[in-house]
Design an enzyme around this catalytic site. Structure first.
Site, short mmCIF file in Angstrom:
data_model
loop_
_atom_site.label_atom_id
_atom_site.label_comp_id
_atom_site.label_asym_id
_atom_site.label_seq_id
_atom_site.Cartn_x
_atom_site.Cartn_y
_atom_site.Cartn_z
N SER A 1 -39.07 -39.10 -59.66
CA SER A 1 -39.45 -37.93 -58.88
C SER A 1 -40.90 -37.55 -59.14
CB SER A 1 -38.56 -36.74 -59.23
OG SER A 1 -38.99 -35.62 -58.50
N LYS B 1 -30.73 -38.10 -60.19
CA LYS B 1 -31.82 -37.92 -59.23
C LYS B 1 -31.29 -37.29 -57.95
CE LYS B 1 -35.81 -37.99 -57.26
NZ LYS B 1 -35.89 -38.38 -55.92
N HIS C 1 -30.90 -33.71 -58.62
CA HIS C 1 -32.27 -33.16 -58.63
C HIS C 1 -32.70 -32.82 -57.21
CE1 HIS C 1 -36.56 -33.77 -57.85
NE2 HIS C 1 -36.81 -33.29 -59.05
N ASN C 2 -32.47 -33.74 -56.30
CA ASN C 2 -32.89 -33.50 -54.91
C ASN C 2 -32.08 -32.38 -54.27
OD1 ASN C 2 -34.55 -35.68 -55.37
ND2 ASN C 2 -34.24 -36.56 -53.37
N GLU D 1 -33.58 -29.38 -55.40
CA GLU D 1 -34.86 -29.27 -54.66
C GLU D 1 -34.62 -28.62 -53.29
OE1 GLU D 1 -37.24 -33.01 -54.56
OE2 GLU D 1 -37.23 -32.78 -52.39
#
Ligand code: 6PG
Length: 480
Positions: free
Chosen positions: A132, A186, A189-190, A193
């Protein structure tokens, strides 16, 4: 002709992310083999940046593989899905047992699990790695989330930890766990986000409507917020984007079509949460808000049927309102992170990954899109209490939410009264209220299920499962 076996690591796929990652490796002293399907990109990388370090360019995949020291480590940086499978299929016959394929794309963790399992049988390691930080991060230090075997991390760890962002001398990279763990983290994480961005967008919208302020004025508010608890990359660039003017003389944000796109990682996060039974309501609202924004036809029809009353809402006390929105944003953000970390814990249990939550927060402190001051508090909370039932009850978070509740309620109520959509703010508040409720109306749902389908229910005062004979005159209860 390529030199033989002189590169410590290779990158195939030299679009901007791969190119920048290769440059980052070279700048950090690693000899890096580089390859791209169309060789022009390889040539231009070496022509433009050859002086940054040691590149070993190769025009065929065979030369590329031959240039790598053993065990070979090949970073694949191509589009997720079919293109990744195609590159892996071409690579496999050229590799030997013990070699490592590092997929740094945004692959779905289930694909990574499938690839890892298939190639493990051939003695190859597949390391699904979340990266990222966008283009800049790839070049100057991303946050790196490698999955795969512990053995492969022994080779990759020292390399990745060197090229990752560093916060307080700690690299933003650690081994997340086996097979798809890195890509799963990940993905979440997105998802976070998405939630972070939606909350920021709602805060902006409320400030604009409530204050009747121009984007440039709101940029100043975000800039100020960035010096407090909300300090983060996304708040910083929000100020930047809001302050930006367009060539037409209008604010940039006013000339951009208001339909948010997505490549799919937010959707995957929500799909996985549904499977795991984890209510990531903030992330889900954010993902749906993007979908809604794209339904131009429906929006147009609804706009015609229910025209907005116009800009009639103005808050009386500007300072209080701005502070209310700030607190509501912080509290809703805490909910989104709490939910995201719940999902990581659930995924870790489901797939046996043993993911360290504090460690995950540690490597998100720098390099990545959601990097924020706040992440250090999350690290602290999970380090202090790894079995924390929810981030919301960790001392700093509980105090912050408690302090923010009156503001949060005011903002959500005002938004509803004024007809300004604030789906992520309001669903985060509802989540909080549901979690802390003494009793939930879920009891009625159980009653209804039992009534129409004999689905049974449990009681508050006795163990066991029960069914009421609803069709009988005496509506007797029986043990199921
Ligand atoms: C990152 C980002 C990145 C992501 C983009 C676009 O961590 O660097 O998460 O991986 O692909 O932000 O995502 P959407 O197009 O789905 O918004």
């Amino acid at each position: 002709m390529t030199e033989q076996a002189t590169a410590q690591i290779g990158v195939t796929g030299l679009a901007v992310m791969g190119r920048n990652l290769a440059r980052n490796l070279a700048r950090n002293g690693f000899a890096v083999a580089v390859h791209n399907r169309s060789p022009e990109r390889t040539r231009s990388l070496v022509a433009e940046h050859g002086d940054e370090g040691r590149f070993v360019p190769a025009e065929s995949l065979a030369d590329f593989v031959a240039a790598l020291e053993r065990p070979r480590a090949v970073i694949v940086m191509v589009k997720a899905g079919g293109p990744t499978d195609a590159v892996i299929d071409e690579l496999v016959p050229l590799l030997d047992a013990g070699d490592i394929i590092v997929d740094c794309g945004n692959a779905h963790f289930a694909d990574t699990r499938r690839r890892e399992e298939a190639l493990r049988k051939q003695g190859l390691h597949v390391v699904g790695t979340g990266v990222s930080g966008g283009e800049e991060g790839a070049l100057r230090g991303p946050s790196i989330m490698p999955g795969g075997s512990a053995e492969s991390y022994r080779k990759l760890g020292p390399i990745f930890e060197k090229i990752a962002a560093q916060v307080d001398g700690v690299p933003c990279c650690r081994h997340i766990g086996p097979d798809g763990a890195g890509h799963f983290v990940k993905m979440v994480h997105n998802g976070i986000e998405y939630a972070d961005m939606q909350l920021i967008a709602e805060a902006y919208d409320l400030l604009r409507a409530g204050l009747g302020a121009e984007p440039a004025e709101i940029a100043d508010i975000f800039r100020e917020w960035n010096s407090g608890e909300l300090e983060s990359f996304l708040i910083e660039i929000t100020a930047d984007v809001l302050a930006h003017g367009d060539a037409t003389g209008r604010a940039f944000v006013d000339v951009v079509l208001d339909q948010a796109e997505q490549k799919g990682t937010g959707r995957w996060t929500v799909q996985s949460a549904l499977d795991l039974g984890i209510p990531i309501t903030g992330i889900a609202e954010a993902t749906f808000a993007r979908s809604l924004s794209g339904h131009a036809g429906q929006r147009e029809a609804a706009r015609r049927a229910f025209p907005a009353a116009g800009a009639t809402w103005r808050v009386d006390d500007r300072e209080t309102f701005v502070e209310d929105v700030r607190r509501a944003l912080l509290a809703s953000k805490i909910v989104a992170y709490a939910q995201g970390f719940d999902q990581i814990r659930a995924g870790s249990r489901e797939y046996d990954w043993d993911i360290d939550l504090g460690g995950t927060a540690t490597i998100w402190r720098g390099g990545c899109i959601i990097r924020a001051r706040f992440l250090d508090r999350i690290r602290q909370a999970y380090d202090d209490q790894p079995d924390l039932p929810t981030l919301l009850v960790a001392p700093w978070f509980a105090d912050t939410v408690r302090d923010g509740v009156p503001s949060w309620r005011r903002v959500v109520a005002e938004a509803a009264r004024a007809g300004v959509p604030a789906p992520a703010f309001s669903s985060s508040l509802s989540y909080f209220d549901a979690l802390r409720a003494d009793r939930l109306p879920a009891a009625l749902i159980q009653g209804l299920r039992d009534n129409f389908g004999a689905h049974t229910y449990r009681r508050v005062d006795r163990d066991g499962s029960f069914h009421t004979l609803w069709a009988t005159a005496d509506r007797r209860e029986v043990e199921a």
